[in-house]
Every structure is written in C-alpha cells, then in structure tokens.
Enzyme design. Sequence first.
Site, PDB file in Angstrom:
ATOM      1  N   SER A  48     104.097  54.478  59.134  1.00 34.02           N
ATOM      2  CA  SER A  48     104.773  55.769  59.033  1.00 34.02           C
ATOM      3  C   SER A  48     104.218  56.651  57.919  1.00 34.02           C
ATOM      4  CB  SER A  48     106.290  55.589  58.858  1.00 34.02           C
ATOM      5  OG  SER A  48     106.587  55.151  57.561  1.00 34.02           O
ATOM      6  N   LYS A  76     108.174  56.158  51.263  1.00 38.58           N
ATOM      7  CA  LYS A  76     108.253  57.497  51.855  1.00 38.58           C
ATOM      8  C   LYS A  76     108.035  58.543  50.760  1.00 38.58           C
ATOM      9  CE  LYS A  76     109.537  56.396  56.068  1.00 38.58           C
ATOM     10  NZ  LYS A  76     108.894  55.100  56.044  1.00 38.58           N
TER      11      LYS A  76
END
Length: 145
Positions: A66, A103
């Site tokens: 991701s 993230k």
Amino acid sequence: MQDDIKVNQVKPITDERTSGLQFFEGRVQAGFPSPAQGEYADTIDLNRALITNPASTFCARVIGNSMVDAGINEGDMLIIDRSLTPHDGNIAVCFVDGDFTVKRLSVRPDGVFLTPANANFPELRVSEDSNFQVWGVVSHVIKRV
C-alpha cells in the site's frame, strides 16, 4: 483493518557500532559513465550514518504494497525513530486497534487520516474510539536491489 502493510520482525537497533564498510569517496554517475575519481578513502559505519538515536530506533520489514508509490515495497526494511515528533506528511508506523501499519500521516481539521501511497487502497480515518498511537517516524528505507 483492511490494510495489507504491517510491520513484521521489529528489532531494536543496538548501540554496538562495530563494523564498517569500505567507502568510495567519489560519486557514482547515474547518467553517462565518467572516469573513476577518488579512492577508497575510509570506511563508513551505516549505523552511525543512518541512526541518530540508537536507544529509540528500530527496524522492521514491510509486508504488503500500500506504500509502493512512496517507494516502500514489500520486503523493504524501515528504520523507525521513536524519538522523532510526528508531523503532518510524515511516513510513520502507527498502531491502530491491535495492528501495526505504515502510512503517511495527514492531520486535517476534520481529523487524523492514514494515507496509503497506492490508489488501490483506501485512506483510513482514525476515529476517536480507535486505539491509536503513532509508534515511530520512518527515517530511512533500505531496499534490496
């Protein structure tokens, strides 16, 4: 959690700085080749070069994809400094409801969001009910070529 990047094999960095690698003092061209300049001048200790705060620094291997558009791929090793203050825009390792994830932090007037660097993954809004902690800020990414 619908996220496939998790931090695995978290290991502390020790303050034992014992080995050095030969360091080529010249620069390496990424364009057209040029004659080699300089010589092996010294050694470089990657612990000293990459780690500012050994007592609060850890490394972890990435699982998932991701964050590929930020240059972080599965199998890469992250150097995570827990002594750094997290800021909007930092890439960080976060603990959310029992899972670790890496993230980009996005702090907005309507809340805190964990933003992936891959359009195939949704942004995660951190709710007030979440068990959430910024565990550490990613300072370096080490990749195998």
